[in-house]
Design a protein around this motif. Structure first.
Motif, PDB file in Angstrom:
ATOM      1  N   ALA A  10     -28.930  36.338 -14.911  1.00  0.00           N
ATOM      2  CA  ALA A  10     -30.043  36.296 -13.828  1.00  0.00           C
ATOM      3  C   ALA A  10     -28.963  35.810 -12.641  1.00  0.00           C
ATOM      4  O   ALA A  10     -28.166  35.032 -12.418  1.00  0.00           O
ATOM      5  CB  ALA A  10     -30.634  35.030 -15.184  1.00  0.00           C
ATOM      6  N   VAL A  11     -30.113  36.134 -11.853  1.00  0.00           N
ATOM      7  CA  VAL A  11     -30.139  35.445 -10.012  1.00  0.00           C
ATOM      8  C   VAL A  11     -31.183  34.985 -10.143  1.00  0.00           C
ATOM      9  O   VAL A  11     -32.483  35.193 -10.638  1.00  0.00           O
ATOM     10  CB  VAL A  11     -30.222  36.708  -9.750  1.00  0.00           C
ATOM     11  N   VAL A  12     -31.046  33.866 -10.073  1.00  0.00           N
ATOM     12  CA  VAL A  12     -31.972  32.772  -9.574  1.00  0.00           C
ATOM     13  C   VAL A  12     -31.886  32.682  -8.197  1.00  0.00           C
ATOM     14  O   VAL A  12     -31.337  32.447  -7.247  1.00  0.00           O
ATOM     15  CB  VAL A  12     -31.750  31.420 -10.359  1.00  0.00           C
ATOM     16  N   LEU A  13     -33.227  33.311  -7.547  1.00  0.00           N
ATOM     17  CA  LEU A  13     -33.768  32.775  -6.354  1.00  0.00           C
ATOM     18  C   LEU A  13     -34.199  31.532  -5.938  1.00  0.00           C
ATOM     19  O   LEU A  13     -35.761  31.916  -6.197  1.00  0.00           O
ATOM     20  CB  LEU A  13     -33.939  34.125  -5.517  1.00  0.00           C
ATOM     21  N   VAL A  14     -33.880  30.851  -5.226  1.00  0.00           N
ATOM     22  CA  VAL A  14     -33.627  29.492  -4.568  1.00  0.00           C
ATOM     23  C   VAL A  14     -34.696  29.399  -3.461  1.00  0.00           C
ATOM     24  O   VAL A  14     -34.558  30.583  -2.022  1.00  0.00           O
ATOM     25  CB  VAL A  14     -33.667  28.037  -4.736  1.00  0.00           C
ATOM     26  N   ASP A  15     -35.742  28.271  -3.124  1.00  0.00           N
ATOM     27  CA  ASP A  15     -36.402  28.452  -1.692  1.00  0.00           C
ATOM     28  C   ASP A  15     -35.788  27.022  -1.051  1.00  0.00           C
ATOM     29  O   ASP A  15     -35.704  25.580  -1.569  1.00  0.00           O
ATOM     30  CB  ASP A  15     -37.920  28.158  -1.276  1.00  0.00           C
ATOM     31  N   VAL A  16     -34.641  27.444   0.159  1.00  0.00           N
ATOM     32  CA  VAL A  16     -33.675  25.624  -0.007  1.00  0.00           C
ATOM     33  C   VAL A  16     -34.451  25.020   0.773  1.00  0.00           C
ATOM     34  O   VAL A  16     -34.792  24.000   0.928  1.00  0.00           O
ATOM     35  CB  VAL A  16     -32.548  26.795   1.035  1.00  0.00           C
ATOM     36  N   ARG A  17     -36.132  25.078   0.910  1.00  0.00           N
ATOM     37  CA  ARG A  17     -36.721  24.150   2.441  1.00  0.00           C
ATOM     38  C   ARG A  17     -37.400  23.564   1.502  1.00  0.00           C
ATOM     39  O   ARG A  17     -37.000  21.904   1.459  1.00  0.00           O
ATOM     40  CB  ARG A  17     -37.490  25.172   2.802  1.00  0.00           C
ATOM     41  N   LEU A  18     -36.973  23.985  -0.128  1.00  0.00           N
ATOM     42  CA  LEU A  18     -37.233  22.990  -1.019  1.00  0.00           C
ATOM     43  C   LEU A  18     -36.433  21.561  -1.743  1.00  0.00           C
ATOM     44  O   LEU A  18     -36.460  21.017  -2.833  1.00  0.00           O
ATOM     45  CB  LEU A  18     -38.396  23.592  -2.209  1.00  0.00           C
ATOM     46  N   GLY A  19     -35.431  22.040  -1.165  1.00  0.00           N
ATOM     47  CA  GLY A  19     -33.979  21.036  -2.238  1.00  0.00           C
ATOM     48  C   GLY A  19     -33.969  22.046  -3.732  1.00  0.00           C
ATOM     49  O   GLY A  19     -33.941  22.827  -3.158  1.00  0.00           O
ATOM     50  N   ALA A  20     -33.320  21.219  -3.712  1.00  0.00           N
ATOM     51  CA  ALA A  20     -32.647  21.643  -5.168  1.00  0.00           C
ATOM     52  C   ALA A  20     -33.961  21.631  -6.699  1.00  0.00           C
ATOM     53  O   ALA A  20     -33.457  20.993  -7.761  1.00  0.00           O
ATOM     54  CB  ALA A  20     -31.617  20.761  -5.423  1.00  0.00           C
ATOM     55  N   VAL A  21     -34.146  22.189  -5.891  1.00  0.00           N
ATOM     56  CA  VAL A  21     -35.495  22.659  -7.002  1.00  0.00           C
ATOM     57  C   VAL A  21     -35.819  24.066  -7.591  1.00  0.00           C
ATOM     58  O   VAL A  21     -36.017  25.038  -6.692  1.00  0.00           O
ATOM     59  CB  VAL A  21     -37.605  22.869  -5.832  1.00  0.00           C
ATOM     60  N   LEU A  22     -35.952  24.309  -8.405  1.00  0.00           N
ATOM     61  CA  LEU A  22     -35.867  25.722  -9.098  1.00  0.00           C
ATOM     62  C   LEU A  22     -37.183  25.497 -10.161  1.00  0.00           C
ATOM     63  O   LEU A  22     -37.027  24.750 -10.417  1.00  0.00           O
ATOM     64  CB  LEU A  22     -34.107  25.211 -10.612  1.00  0.00           C
ATOM     65  N   PRO A  23     -37.380  27.155 -10.287  1.00  0.00           N
ATOM     66  CA  PRO A  23     -38.414  27.699 -10.874  1.00  0.00           C
ATOM     67  C   PRO A  23     -38.076  27.132 -12.363  1.00  0.00           C
ATOM     68  O   PRO A  23     -37.847  27.793 -12.977  1.00  0.00           O
ATOM     69  CB  PRO A  23     -38.193  29.594 -11.019  1.00  0.00           C
ATOM     70  N   VAL A  24     -39.466  26.820 -12.897  1.00  0.00           N
ATOM     71  CA  VAL A  24     -38.978  26.390 -14.060  1.00  0.00           C
ATOM     72  C   VAL A  24     -38.725  28.230 -15.325  1.00  0.00           C
ATOM     73  O   VAL A  24     -38.518  27.317 -16.601  1.00  0.00           O
ATOM     74  CB  VAL A  24     -40.790  26.452 -14.771  1.00  0.00           C
ATOM     75  N   ALA A  25     -39.179  28.823 -14.593  1.00  0.00           N
ATOM     76  CA  ALA A  25     -38.777  30.494 -15.854  1.00  0.00           C
ATOM     77  C   ALA A  25     -37.618  30.529 -15.625  1.00  0.00           C
ATOM     78  O   ALA A  25     -36.222  31.348 -16.541  1.00  0.00           O
ATOM     79  CB  ALA A  25     -39.434  31.709 -15.315  1.00  0.00           C
ATOM     80  N   ALA A  26     -36.762  29.675 -15.191  1.00  0.00           N
ATOM     81  CA  ALA A  26     -35.541  30.181 -14.865  1.00  0.00           C
ATOM     82  C   ALA A  26     -34.332  29.041 -16.201  1.00  0.00           C
ATOM     83  O   ALA A  26     -33.518  28.947 -16.213  1.00  0.00           O
ATOM     84  CB  ALA A  26     -34.462  29.420 -13.410  1.00  0.00           C
ATOM     85  N   LEU A  27     -35.347  28.457 -16.239  1.00  0.00           N
ATOM     86  CA  LEU A  27     -34.933  27.453 -16.928  1.00  0.00           C
ATOM     87  C   LEU A  27     -33.930  27.365 -18.698  1.00  0.00           C
ATOM     88  O   LEU A  27     -32.900  27.174 -18.986  1.00  0.00           O
ATOM     89  CB  LEU A  27     -35.703  25.479 -17.543  1.00  0.00           C
ATOM     90  N   PRO A  28     -34.427  28.083 -19.518  1.00  0.00           N
ATOM     91  CA  PRO A  28     -33.967  29.193 -20.743  1.00  0.00           C
ATOM     92  C   PRO A  28     -33.296  29.892 -20.171  1.00  0.00           C
ATOM     93  O   PRO A  28     -32.082  29.729 -20.439  1.00  0.00           O
ATOM     94  CB  PRO A  28     -34.881  29.703 -21.168  1.00  0.00           C
ATOM     95  N   LEU A  29     -32.348  30.340 -19.188  1.00  0.00           N
ATOM     96  CA  LEU A  29     -31.382  31.146 -18.449  1.00  0.00           C
ATOM     97  C   LEU A  29     -30.443  30.159 -18.619  1.00  0.00           C
ATOM     98  O   LEU A  29     -29.377  30.853 -18.673  1.00  0.00           O
ATOM     99  CB  LEU A  29     -31.922  32.165 -17.613  1.00  0.00           C
ATOM    100  N   LEU A  30     -30.641  28.681 -17.676  1.00  0.00           N
ATOM    101  CA  LEU A  30     -29.469  28.267 -17.014  1.00  0.00           C
ATOM    102  C   LEU A  30     -29.305  27.638 -18.562  1.00  0.00           C
ATOM    103  O   LEU A  30     -27.744  27.195 -18.508  1.00  0.00           O
ATOM    104  CB  LEU A  30     -29.792  27.029 -16.234  1.00  0.00           C
ATOM    105  N   ARG A  31     -29.670  26.877 -19.949  1.00  0.00           N
ATOM    106  CA  ARG A  31     -29.426  26.534 -20.287  1.00  0.00           C
ATOM    107  C   ARG A  31     -28.057  27.419 -21.057  1.00  0.00           C
ATOM    108  O   ARG A  31     -27.690  27.145 -22.278  1.00  0.00           O
ATOM    109  CB  ARG A  31     -30.598  25.816 -21.592  1.00  0.00           C
ATOM    110  N   GLY A  32     -28.639  28.715 -21.505  1.00  0.00           N
ATOM    111  CA  GLY A  32     -28.522  29.964 -22.234  1.00  0.00           C
ATOM    112  C   GLY A  32     -26.849  30.258 -21.673  1.00  0.00           C
ATOM    113  O   GLY A  32     -26.231  30.697 -21.921  1.00  0.00           O
ATOM    114  N   ALA A  33     -26.809  30.796 -20.068  1.00  0.00           N
ATOM    115  CA  ALA A  33     -25.123  30.439 -19.303  1.00  0.00           C
ATOM    116  C   ALA A  33     -23.897  29.813 -20.029  1.00  0.00           C
ATOM    117  O   ALA A  33     -24.362  28.584 -20.147  1.00  0.00           O
ATOM    118  CB  ALA A  33     -25.394  30.880 -17.947  1.00  0.00           C
ATOM    119  N   THR A  34     -22.972  30.789 -19.400  1.00  0.00           N
ATOM    120  CA  THR A  34     -21.342  30.489 -19.853  1.00  0.00           C
ATOM    121  C   THR A  34     -21.244  29.950 -18.273  1.00  0.00           C
ATOM    122  O   THR A  34     -20.783  28.361 -18.447  1.00  0.00           O
ATOM    123  CB  THR A  34     -20.914  31.352 -21.076  1.00  0.00           C
TER     124      THR A  34
END
Length: 326
Positions: A10-34
């Motif tokens: 997946a590609v996760v697009l973030v708003d850099v103005r908010l710092g290292a804040v990731l969308p909640v929907a990305a968390l399962p993808l991040l956990r499952g990524a190699t």
């Protein structure tokens, strides 16, 4: 042969103005990524905070990978998305654009910014706050939505400007966050019927207005119902505000200035402004509206005169009456 991204990529697009804040929907993808990579458009500090390595120009497609980027045009993000990886976007909360406005103001006041902006003080900016406020009022009275949006921005600029100047004060600095936090706290404290589970003193808009004044007086430890009224505001507005404060505190209307026969013209003007305020109208707004109508009538009469071949400059009273709009 078309190369497809591995399942779970997946590609996760973030708003850099908010710092290292990731969308909640990305968390399962991040956990499952190699592998999780940072796009080249992320600030270095943000990539380090997330603890991810820089993305290769062409991300691997033989295993689930995630590229975190600020924009889909970032090369690695674009390559992975072209290979079929879905995009998960960060949805910033309402007000996130205020961060951009604060950043622009900081840039203007910082070394290498704007020389004029860098020289301004609270005192030098006062005239602009007054001017922009009146321009905002005019846009509201005209019903001009485009102008309203622009003038609200100009008034916001004054708030951001003063907050940035205050942050540079060596003796007693405060920031725009202090201003916003103070405002939020004030709104919460003065709306217990909303934020504290109810307030029996608030039954409708009128009782809420009265309760607001009670809470404000207690909060600021004021000794008088008219403490805190800005005495430097326009005279008609001042009369209206004093009338509002005093009558809310129970002062009978017959004690307002001008109710007697003292012959004082100032007291008479106060009484007129007070009587308008007591009806629920805004005397400052009513007077300003009358002034705007009068100005338009003057222009109409002058245009009527020109249309009749008469030069408005120097017209006699009979001419003014002749061309005055009926």
């Amino acid at each position: 042969m078309t190369v497809r991204a591995a399942a779970g990529s997946a590609v996760v697009l973030v708003d850099v103005r908010l710092g290292a804040v990731l969308p909640v929907a990305a968390l399962p993808l991040l956990r499952g990524a190699t592998d999780v990579y940072a796009g080249t458009d992320l600030p270095a500090g943000m990539a380090a905070e997330l603890g991810v390595a820089p993305a290769p120009l062409v991300p691997p497609t033989d295993r689930p990978v995630v590229v975190i980027a600020a924009d889909l045009t970032e090369p690695a993000a674009a390559a992975l998305h072209t290979a079929g990886a879905p995009v998960v976007r960060s949805h910033p909360p309402a007000g996130a654009e205020l961060l951009s406005a604060v950043a622009v103001m900081d840039r203007l006041r910082s070394p290498g910014g704007c020389p004029w902006d860098a020289e301004q003080t609270h005192q030098s900016l006062m005239q602009y706050l007054v001017e922009e406020t009146f321009e905002l009022l005019e846009s509201i009275e005209d019903g001009d939505r485009a102008a309203l949006r622009e003038e609200l921005g100009d008034v916001l600029l004054q708030v951001l400007f003063h907050a940035r100047v205050a942050a540079e004060d060596a003796d007693d600095p405060f920031t725009v966050d202090d201003v916003a936090a103070g405002l939020a706290g004030k709104l919460i404290n003065r709306h217990p019927h909303v934020f504290a589970g109810g307030d029996p003193a608030v039954r409708d808009a009128a009782s809420q207005e009265h309760r607001w004044e009670q809470l404000k007086q207690a909060e600021k430890q004021r000794e008088s119902s008219v403490d805190g009224v800005a005495l430097g505001q326009p005279a008609v507005s001042l009369a209206a505000k004093l009338t509002q404060r005093a009558t809310r505190a129970g002062l009978p209307a017959d004690l307002l200035p001008g109710k007697g026969n003292d012959g004082n013209s100032g007291a008479g003007l106060f009484a007129l402004a007070a009587s308008v305020k007591l009806t629920g109208a805004d005397p400052e707004g009513e007077l300003r509206a009358a002034g705007r109508r009068f100005a338009q009538d003057v222009r109409t009469a002058e245009n009527n005169a020109r249309a009749a071949g008469v030069e408005p400059l120097g017209m006699a009273a009979t001419d003014w009456r002749r061309f005055w709009p009926r």
